[in-house]
Design a protein around this motif. Structure first.
Motif, PDB file in Angstrom:
ATOM      1  N   ASN A 153      19.949 -10.311  -7.884  1.00  0.00           N
ATOM      2  CA  ASN A 153      21.000  -9.776  -6.863  1.00  0.00           C
ATOM      3  C   ASN A 153      20.332 -10.146  -5.511  1.00  0.00           C
ATOM      4  O   ASN A 153      20.759 -10.254  -4.398  1.00  0.00           O
ATOM      5  N   LEU A 155      22.284 -12.249  -3.378  1.00  0.00           N
ATOM      6  CA  LEU A 155      23.530 -11.730  -2.785  1.00  0.00           C
ATOM      7  C   LEU A 155      23.297 -10.787  -1.780  1.00  0.00           C
ATOM      8  O   LEU A 155      23.988 -10.807  -0.861  1.00  0.00           O
ATOM      9  N   SER A 192      24.842 -11.578   1.940  1.00  0.00           N
ATOM     10  CA  SER A 192      26.192 -10.709   2.334  1.00  0.00           C
ATOM     11  C   SER A 192      25.459 -10.068   3.714  1.00  0.00           C
ATOM     12  O   SER A 192      26.209 -10.045   4.749  1.00  0.00           O
ATOM     13  N   THR A 198      28.336  -9.882 -13.276  1.00  0.00           N
ATOM     14  CA  THR A 198      28.818  -8.938 -12.109  1.00  0.00           C
ATOM     15  C   THR A 198      28.075  -7.537 -12.308  1.00  0.00           C
ATOM     16  O   THR A 198      27.742  -7.211 -13.390  1.00  0.00           O
ATOM     17  N   THR A 218      30.018  -5.770  -7.472  1.00  0.00           N
ATOM     18  CA  THR A 218      30.574  -7.301  -7.091  1.00  0.00           C
ATOM     19  C   THR A 218      31.768  -7.651  -8.199  1.00  0.00           C
ATOM     20  O   THR A 218      32.843  -8.387  -7.958  1.00  0.00           O
ATOM     21  N   PHE A 262      35.381  -7.899  -6.774  1.00  0.00           N
ATOM     22  CA  PHE A 262      35.409  -8.985  -5.589  1.00  0.00           C
ATOM     23  C   PHE A 262      35.358 -10.182  -6.320  1.00  0.00           C
ATOM     24  O   PHE A 262      36.190 -11.120  -6.370  1.00  0.00           O
ATOM     25  N   GLN A 263      34.835 -10.225  -7.634  1.00  0.00           N
ATOM     26  CA  GLN A 263      34.740 -11.268  -8.695  1.00  0.00           C
ATOM     27  C   GLN A 263      36.251 -11.299  -9.397  1.00  0.00           C
ATOM     28  O   GLN A 263      36.832 -12.438  -9.490  1.00  0.00           O
ATOM     29  N   ILE A 323      30.852 -15.291  -3.810  1.00  0.00           N
ATOM     30  CA  ILE A 323      29.768 -14.935  -3.089  1.00  0.00           C
ATOM     31  C   ILE A 323      30.075 -14.748  -1.211  1.00  0.00           C
ATOM     32  O   ILE A 323      29.693 -13.550  -0.856  1.00  0.00           O
ATOM     33  N   ILE A 353      32.527 -11.623  -0.535  1.00  0.00           N
ATOM     34  CA  ILE A 353      32.019 -10.185  -0.540  1.00  0.00           C
ATOM     35  C   ILE A 353      32.096  -9.924   1.068  1.00  0.00           C
ATOM     36  O   ILE A 353      32.280  -8.634   1.334  1.00  0.00           O
TER      37      ILE A 353
END
Lengths: 75, 875
Positions: A30, A33, A37, B388, B392, B395-396, B414, B417
């Motif tokens: 992750n 991510l 983010s 996921t 997430t 969101f997914q 991505i 988010i």
């Protein structure tokens, strides 16, 4: 205190935070991510602040009101 | 290619695998893979109907067991016995062996027989009970008639003998007690007594009257308590009737009519002593029946309670077992080697896990024949598998609601988010509302586990999106601070950059205008609170928010467009970079990028300071298109503006033919060159490269089956026969590519304009939200707080009376609930929908293709989650 240079200073701070987010994002699947983010969030917030700041930097109109009470006029 | 780690950035790399499993352990392997949930099996028997498949018998048998279990559940609900739900988070069920399943089937078979026989006898007994009750009522009520009727035998006789006599005479005229004991039989009068449903009484009477031409005397009484009809279990109101008539035939007729009308006829003796005995007997039998009934019910309940303890587990076991056999039906069977062959997709990175699982099962079964996992290469498009986590997932889901991303393209979830909640917050920005929302989201996350069980649909939906709500609330707090709005009021966190310029002799009510401070100080964070409540604050905030919408929209779209570059790089299609991304980017930036630069530039210049009028940007943009080279009213934003605008416009226009023609012509050139060199398109022949034999003459599925027995290499061909239908290799066709590109170009250029305009919804919704909350305040809290504000004037420490305070409490309750309902829930939903649109349309159209198909692995976890029938058994 807060003048036109703030936008540049803010930008520097944001870049610093983004670099920190890039470096310190927890490893693992992750990581991407976290990085995307956090950086996106920093940039979005900075953008909004900067826009607001710039909009008031050289205002073309002044606040005007006629219902203000006497005790607040000097605040 | 070295496998790279799967990240949420793009869908996981997938492999097509073939599994060779020994026939004996097929069931165990599928069970283990179902627990793993990583393989999506392909149907290798699509030419067979559901009835022809190998394991149809087993599925039928399990269907029967399932029916029996449902029957138990229905019986339990009827008896009001609660089901002990299975909590899969706490308990795990070990994979059952075949014997265990057989035992379960047998057991449920015998239990079904037992329960249904108990039920049957219960129903018979119940019927008996109702009959006896009815009989008792008939005896009681009919007895009443007789007691009364005996007193008036004379009149009845008179009425029979004499046609003129009235049917009923007054009671006072009845004769002496001597006549009472005189029997009806002496008069040749018989009677029929029974019970009939109350709603049929009128029809019954009419029919009797017509068929007997009035030759009857009917008496009836209502049974006060409702009786239960044992067959339907509904309560029915009934009447007791006694019909007196003349002659055997007529009585027989009456009996027949009563039976045809659904009435029950009971035997009643006219002699009162015998009747008394009858009553005693009926009461005794009724007691007996009730005893037996109670015992039966207790036994049934005990049986069902026993079942209720393990019913949920059985249902889950049977459901899994059925899924296993359904999956096994997808496999093809090699008779010669007694092997099952399965084919399916799985994530490349999990191949090792699948291998070891298979190995494990094989070892446990003690088989010498190994199970083989064989990766095959194919030019089929793999499914999109996006991993996921609980953050997430939601969101997914909102991305998947739009479409499934193409295999390995950038996962559109991505950027969503952050951008989705952020754009929501731009529209929703109010510190107060955001704090309420944040506390709701935090509460849902803190009590995550207990709230998971709530099945109320609306709440479950909000709960599912709790992490979205959290991020939305956090961003809304930030934007609320930027807008400086707390329930439509301002916070004075910092010193204002404005001071009231009070003229001499100013009196209250006179207009004042603020002036900037001379120190060059600017309000450091958010909107200056001095604007709050002024006459021209909308003038200022509209201009500010409109420009902000454009800038944020530009940033969002540019960012999204960049993903198309990443996609093109990943798929190794440089022509998409040079033919689509670069010209598109230049086109967009030279118009809207320029607009954004102008907006920011205009803000940085102190127009009153340099003594020039500030040019309007809207007109500037319009003039840039309508009269290139001239400026609106000659007002220059910066030197050489006209020339630069002309250049930028030209640059944008030049991109259009590049967008239109570069990609199609390049593709044609590439295609022709390859043809000239004698290459054929990859995959024009032979779809599965693992098989190099020419398969054209081998033909389709059924033929492939023969070859299995004859030749060794044919095994994979079974799988291959199916391929013909769903995989057509595209021929290069120039016209199609060209048309596609023309559509893309037109769409892109028009969308640049319309999508930028579309971002103005950010301004519109945030204005609406702010105004709505201002109106709410001025209609509730504003007037209620008025009395409290007098404090400064009359010197009291508290301006209002007690009543004012009480009113304030009530008004605050109204203000708060309206804030929650209208401003948080309704406005929140509306802002969310608008933000969703900005993500789906304005952002996704810039880079995502959405041409994929979802990866749906065979997994017990999702099976149990998604099966609605099973969900009522799970806690």
């Amino acid at each position: 205190m807060a003048n036109g240079w703030s936008v540049i200073i803010g930008l520097v701070i944001i870049i610093g935070m983004s670099v920190a987010a890039w470096v310190f994002s927890p490893k693992g699947e992750n990581q991407v991510l976290w990085r995307s983010s956090l950086i996106l969030a920093f940039v979005s917030c900075y953008l909004m602040w900067a826009i607001t700041f710039l909009a008031q930097l050289n205002p073309l109109i002044e606040p005007r009101r006629s219902d203000i009470r006497e005790e607040f006029i000097h605040h | 290619m070295a496998p790279t780690k799967d990240t949420p950035f793009r869908s996981a790399e997938m492999s097509m695998v073939q599994l060779y499993i020994s026939n004996e352990i097929g069931r165990e392997v599928v069970n283990a893979l179902g627990e793993l949930g990583l393989v999506q099996f392909r149907d290798l028997n699509s030419e067979l109907s559901a009835f022809q498949r190998a394991f149809t018998q087993d599925i039928r048998r399990l269907d029967n067991v399932e029916r029996q279990l449902r029957y138990f559940h229905a019986q339990m609900e009827k008896a009001g016995i609660p089901l002990r739900k299975l909590d899969l988070d706490v308990e795990t069920l070990a994979a059952p062996t075949t014997t265990e399943i057989d035992e379960l089937a047998e057991r449920s078979q015998s239990l079904e027989q037992r329960v249904s026989s108990l039920n049957e006898s219960y129903e018979t007994l119940k019927k008996r009970e109702v009959e006896l009750t009815e009989w008792r009522w008939v005896l009681r009520e009919a007895g009443g008639f007789f007691d009364r009727a005996h007193g008036s035998v004379e009149e009845i006789r008179a009425s029979i003998d004499n046609d003129d006599a009235p049917l009923l005479q007054d009671v006072e005229q009845h004769n002496g007690a001597a006549d009472v004991e005189r029997s009806f039989s002496g008069m040749n009068i018989g009677f029929v007594a029974g019970v009939i449903a109350r709603d049929r009484v009128a029809a019954f009477e009419r029919i009797l009257w017509r068929t007997l031409r009035g030759n009857l005397y009917m008496n009836q009484a209502e049974i006060p308590e409702p009786l239960i009809d044992p067959s339907t279990n509904e309560s029915v109101q009934k009447n007791v009737f006694v019909i007196f008539a003349h002659g055997k035939e007529i009585l027989a007729k009456i009996r027949k009519i009563s039976e045809s009308m659904g009435a029950e006829v009971y035997n009643v003796d006219e002699n009162s002593d015998l009747r008394r005995d009858q009553v005693h007997e009926v009461n005794a039998r009724l007691d007996d029946v009730q005893n037996v009934l109670r015992n039966t019910q207790q036994t049934l309940e005990a049986e069902l309670t026993q079942i209720s303890r393990s019913l949920a587990a059985w249902v889950v076991l049977v459901g899994k077992e059925k899924a296993v056999y359904n999956t096994l039906n997808l496999f093809s069977y090699d008779r010669a080697r007694r092997t099952l062959i399965a084919e399916g997709w799985c994530p490349t990175n999990d191949l090792a896990l699948i291998r070891s699982t298979l190995q494990d099962v094989t070892n446990r079964a003690g088989l010498s024949v190994p199970s083989i996992v064989h990766e095959i290469r194919t030019n089929k498009k793999p499914p999109t598998y996006l991993k996921t986590n609980k953050f997430t997932e939601a969101f997914q889901t909102i991305v998947n609601a739009y479409g499934t991303a193409t295999y390995q393209e950038v996962n559109p979830a991505i950027p969503v988010i952050v951008t989705f909640p952020f754009l929501f917050a731009v529209m929703f920005g109010d510190f107060g509302h955001a704090v309420i929302m944040l506390s709701a989201a935090l509460a849902m996350i803190y009590w995550e586990k207990p709230l998971k069980k709530v099945t109320f649909e609306l709440f479950a939906m909000v709960y599912y999106g709790r992490y979205i709500a959290l991020v939305m609330a956090l961003f809304s707090i930030y934007t609320g601070l930027i807008y400086n709005d707390v329930f439509s009021k301002s916070m004075t966190l910092f010193e204002s950059q404005w001071e009231w310029d009070v003229p001499d002799g100013w009196k209250e009510g006179q207009t004042v205008v603020a002036k900037l401070n001379t120190r060059g100080y600017r309000y450091p964070f958010g909107l200056d609170w001095r604007w709050h409540g002024t006459e021209n604050d909308l003038l200022f905030s509209n201009s500010y928010k409109m420009k902000m919408s454009i800038i944020l929209g530009w940033a969002h779209m540019t960012y999204s467009l960049c993903f198309s570059y990443i996609n093109a790089r990943h798929f190794k299609k440089p022509i998409d970079i040079w033919g689509n991304f670069v010209p598109g980017m230049i086109f967009f930036q030279s118009i809207f990028g320029y607009l954004v630069v102008c907006i920011i530039y205009k803000w940085t210049v102190d127009w009153p300071g340099i003594g020039k009028p500030a040019p309007g940007l809207l007109n500037m943009l319009i003039y840039m298109f309508l009269q290139p080279g001239t400026l609106d009213g000659g007002m220059e934003l910066y030197p050489h503006q006209a020339g630069i605008q002309e250049f930028l416009l030209l640059l944008a226009v030049v991109q259009v033919p590049i967008l239109l023609f570069l990609k199609p012509f390049y593709l044609r050139w590439e295609h022709n060159r390859a043809r000239a060199k004698g290459y054929r398109g990859i995959g024009e022949r032979s779809r599965v490269s693992a098989l190099d034999d020419d398969d054209d003459d081998q033909g389709h599925g059924v033929n492939g089956r023969h070859s299995v027995e004859s030749e060794g290499e044919g095994v994979a061909m079974i799988a291959q026969g199916v391929d013909h239908e769903d995989e057509e290799h595209e021929e290069f066709e120039f016209s199609e590519v060209m048309i596609h590109q023309v559509i893309h170009t037109i769409e892109f250029c028009l969308n640049c304009v319309s999508h930028t305009a579309s971002y103005l919804r950010l301004w519109a919704l945030s204005l609406a939200h702010q105004q709505l909350s201002a109106v709410l305040w001025s209609m509730t809290m504003g007037p209620a707080l008025k009395p409290m504000l007098n404090m400064g004037n009359n010197g009291n420490s508290f301006g209002g009376t007690i009543i004012d305070a009480l009113i304030l409490v009530v008004v605050f309750a109204a203000f708060f609930s309206l804030s929650c309902i209208i401003l948080i829930i309704m406005e929140g939903v509306s802002a969310m929908l608008h933000s969703l649109r900005l993500a789906w349309v304005e952002s996704f159209s810039k880079f995502a293709e959405f041409g994929g198909w979802p990866f749906v692995p065979f997994s017990f976890g999702t099976l149990l989650e998604e099966n609605e029938e099973l969900s009522e058994y799970l806690g």
